[in-house]
Design an enzyme around this catalytic site. Structure first.
Site, PDB file in Angstrom:
ATOM      1  N   LEU A   1       0.808  -1.109  -0.251  1.00 32.29           N
ATOM      2  CA  LEU A   1      -0.313  -0.062  -0.250  1.00 32.29           C
ATOM      3  C   LEU A   1       0.985   1.055  -0.057  1.00 32.29           C
ATOM      4  O   LEU A   1       0.731   2.173  -0.936  1.00 32.29           O
ATOM      5  CB  LEU A   1      -0.929  -0.597   1.043  1.00 32.29           C
ATOM      6  CG  LEU A   1      -2.345   0.945   1.663  1.00 32.29           C
ATOM      7  CD1 LEU A   1      -3.401   0.179   1.536  1.00 32.29           C
ATOM      8  CD2 LEU A   1      -1.588   2.110   1.668  1.00 32.29           C
TER       9      LEU A   1
ATOM     10  N   TYR B   1      -5.882   0.882  -8.443  1.00 35.50           N
ATOM     11  CA  TYR B   1      -5.974   0.781  -6.851  1.00 35.50           C
ATOM     12  C   TYR B   1      -5.089  -0.229  -6.642  1.00 35.50           C
ATOM     13  O   TYR B   1      -4.410  -0.420  -5.670  1.00 35.50           O
ATOM     14  CB  TYR B   1      -5.835   2.386  -6.232  1.00 35.50           C
ATOM     15  CG  TYR B   1      -5.557   2.410  -4.841  1.00 35.50           C
ATOM     16  CD1 TYR B   1      -4.308   3.360  -4.879  1.00 35.50           C
ATOM     17  CD2 TYR B   1      -6.112   1.640  -3.781  1.00 35.50           C
ATOM     18  CE1 TYR B   1      -4.147   3.188  -3.048  1.00 35.50           C
ATOM     19  CE2 TYR B   1      -5.637   2.111  -2.720  1.00 35.50           C
ATOM     20  CZ  TYR B   1      -4.737   2.876  -2.543  1.00 35.50           C
ATOM     21  OH  TYR B   1      -3.818   3.343  -0.665  1.00 35.50           O
TER      22      TYR B   1
ATOM     23  N   GLN C   1       2.287   2.116  -3.347  1.00 38.87           N
ATOM     24  CA  GLN C   1       1.588   1.999  -4.498  1.00 38.87           C
ATOM     25  C   GLN C   1       1.037   3.914  -3.955  1.00 38.87           C
ATOM     26  O   GLN C   1       1.090   4.458  -4.914  1.00 38.87           O
ATOM     27  CB  GLN C   1       0.482   1.799  -4.444  1.00 38.87           C
ATOM     28  CG  GLN C   1      -0.871   2.343  -5.148  1.00 38.87           C
ATOM     29  CD  GLN C   1      -0.881   2.717  -6.496  1.00 38.87           C
ATOM     30  OE1 GLN C   1      -0.331   1.926  -6.821  1.00 38.87           O
ATOM     31  NE2 GLN C   1      -1.671   2.896  -6.875  1.00 38.87           N
ATOM     32  N   GLU C   2       1.023   4.043  -3.099  1.00 33.38           N
ATOM     33  CA  GLU C   2       1.033   5.665  -2.485  1.00 33.38           C
ATOM     34  C   GLU C   2       1.791   6.030  -2.702  1.00 33.38           C
ATOM     35  O   GLU C   2       2.196   7.561  -3.075  1.00 33.38           O
ATOM     36  CB  GLU C   2       0.390   5.059  -0.848  1.00 33.38           C
ATOM     37  CG  GLU C   2      -0.980   4.596   0.127  1.00 33.38           C
ATOM     38  CD  GLU C   2      -1.860   6.098  -1.031  1.00 33.38           C
ATOM     39  OE1 GLU C   2      -1.648   7.142  -1.748  1.00 33.38           O
ATOM     40  OE2 GLU C   2      -2.723   5.486  -0.766  1.00 33.38           O
ATOM     41  N   SER C   3       2.835   5.654  -2.385  1.00 29.54           N
ATOM     42  CA  SER C   3       3.983   7.347  -2.589  1.00 29.54           C
ATOM     43  C   SER C   3       5.467   6.342  -3.183  1.00 29.54           C
ATOM     44  O   SER C   3       6.687   7.213  -2.936  1.00 29.54           O
ATOM     45  CB  SER C   3       4.737   7.448  -1.485  1.00 29.54           C
ATOM     46  OG  SER C   3       5.456   6.356  -0.545  1.00 29.54           O
TER      47      SER C   3
END
Ligand code: GLU
Length: 469
Positions: free
Chosen positions: A310, A441, A313-315
């Protein structure tokens, strides 16, 4: 005399009774294979460890073959028992000797195997791909394989394919080696290390492992493989027929398409570029945060690799990441979420990881407990991205349309609809701008997560230390 007769008749009665029982027993037909499974309450399969068939993740046993077989066991109302074979030859022996009810192991139907085994209707087609080292000559036709070496699994459909081609004189100069008891990963490693020029593997196998072998590429295809379950040939076909009905149903009702999407993520395949980057970032960026993800995993009960996926995927594991909408930090918290989770500095990676994990836990707790895993987790992950209200609206819409609101595969089809007036006008939370985006996502996170889990199980990637604990 009378006395003796009576005695004899005393004796006779039990004997006759026994005979009668024996006769009835003999007349009672042998239970069929299907009846035996139902009586035992267990369906026993044999499989092999492979990202395409069977492995373990956060929720225990999984893999496409495992899930497909589990669906069959569920339909029969019995438990699934999994036996494991180290080689294809061992697996075939177990089926032939009736030690298991069936083999579910990404097996291709071949002419030779059909002489020993009974195959179900194929549930999926693949191609057989020649794998080579990128940067070297890419084989495009059979003649390109001359004077080179190729390694394949002993007893595999690939060995059979090469032997046939060789017998036909199509590849006289190709040296074929076979290995017993290996995995396709091992074959890919041997090519990568330069021990052999090529290997031949199924396209689905290469698809899922490609991210872990960015140095390898797929050259020509030597044929098609039709994957199916294998049964012992015998004369009793009751279980086989039940499996046929189940597999045909799974094909027409979309279950197989759903499993392909979940395990192979075909629509969202890593392109080579992002695959290379992901593995590189596992080596260069993740080590700094891995312990923190592990701790956060322990605190919140999530597999740390899910949290890491996660975060990626975010940063891309960059603590200074900022989005145009003002979300920030490694786990990309909004200002509101950060406040809710008591975060002082969103750019502090430690704070960010723990708050992100705790926030995911909070969302997960709000998704109804009856929802099976992994669906509940994927809904929580979607909620992390688009908000729990929209996920709830998508579940309501799913139910209104007559589908299962507890199935992520169904709900994810409704999330993008919440951008259209005829749907969002009736939804509590209204317009979900990011509905479609949230589905992609989740798919990306599944992809990253699966890649880490497979890498953890892989020989080659042991040094990356991606084990669950
Ligand atoms: N489809 C291959 C076979 O039936 C097995 C898959 C693999 O190569 O791992 O032999």
């Amino acid at each position: 005399m009378k006395m003796m007769l009576r005695r004899i008749s005393y004796l006779f009665t039990p004997i006759m009774l026994l005979c009668a029982v024996g006769l009835v027993m003999a007349m009672r037909p042998e239970p069929s294979g299907l009846e035996r499974v139902l009586e035992r309450g267990t369906l026993t399969i044999v499989t092999r460890s492979a990202p395409t068939a069977y492995y373990r993740d956060q929720h225990g046993s999984t893999g496409l073959e495992y899930e497909l077989a589990r669906g069959f066991a569920r339909q029969l109302g019995v438990k699934l028992e999994v036996r494991h074979a180290d080689s294809l030859n061992e697996l075939f022996r177990m089926v032939e000797r009736g030690r298991v009810d069936l083999a579910a192991a990404g097996l291709s139907v071949t002419d030779q195997r059909r002489q020993r085994l009974r195959f179900s209707t194929p549930y999926m087609s693949v191609t057989e791909q020649v794998i080579y080292r990128r940067g070297e000559h890419r084989p495009r036709k059979l003649a390109d394989l001359e004077d080179s070496t190729m390694v394949v699994l002993a007893g595999s459909s690939h060995e059979e394919r090469l032997t046939t081609l060789k017998e036909e004189g199509a590849i006289p100069g190709l040296q074929i080696s076979t290995i017993e008891g290996a995995t396709s990963e091992r074959l890919l490693m041997l090519v990568e290390e330069g021990e052999y020029d090529y290997t031949l593997v199924d396209s689905n196998d290469f698809l899922v492992q490609r991210a872990l072998f960015p140095e390898l590429g797929a050259g020509l295809e030597l044929g098609d493989g039709h994957l199916a379950w294998a049964f012992s040939p015998g004369t009793d076909h009751s279980l086989y027929r039940a499996a046929q009905r189940y597999l045909t149903g799974a094909r027409t009702n979309g279950r197989i398409a759903e499993l392909r999407q979940r395990f192979y993520g075909e629509k969202e395949q890593f392109n080579l570029y992002s695959a290379r980057y992901f593995i590189r970032h596992i080596e260069t960026r993740l080590p700094e945060y891995a312990d923190e993800f592990r701790k956060a995993g322990e605190e919140t009960g999530f597999d740390w690799r899910l949290l890491a996926a996660l975060g990626y995927q975010e940063s891309l594991w960059d603590p200074a990441a900022v989005s145009p909408t003002g979300v920030r930090g490694l786990m990309m918290l909004t200002r509101r979420t950060a406040r809710e989770m008591g975060v002082d500095d969103r750019t502090d990676p430690i704070e960010s990881i723990h708050a992100g994990a705790a926030y995911l836990r909070k969302l997960h707790d709000r998704i109804p407990e009856r929802i099976d895993e992994p669906d509940r987790t994927w809904m929580a992950v979607a909620a992390y991205n688009v908000g729990i209200g929209h996920v709830e609206d998508a579940r309501i819409l799913t139910q209104r349309q007559g589908d299962d609101p507890d199935s992520w595969a169904q709900v994810r089809q409704r999330l993008p609809l919440l951008r259209q007036p005829e749907y969002y006008q009736q939804a509590r939370r209204g317009y979900a701008r990011g509905g479609g985006q949230a589905v992609i996502y989740v798919r990306h996170i599944q992809r990253y997560y699966n890649t880490m889990v497979w890498a953890a199980n892989s020989e080659k990637h042991q040094p990356l230390q991606l084990a669950m604990k």
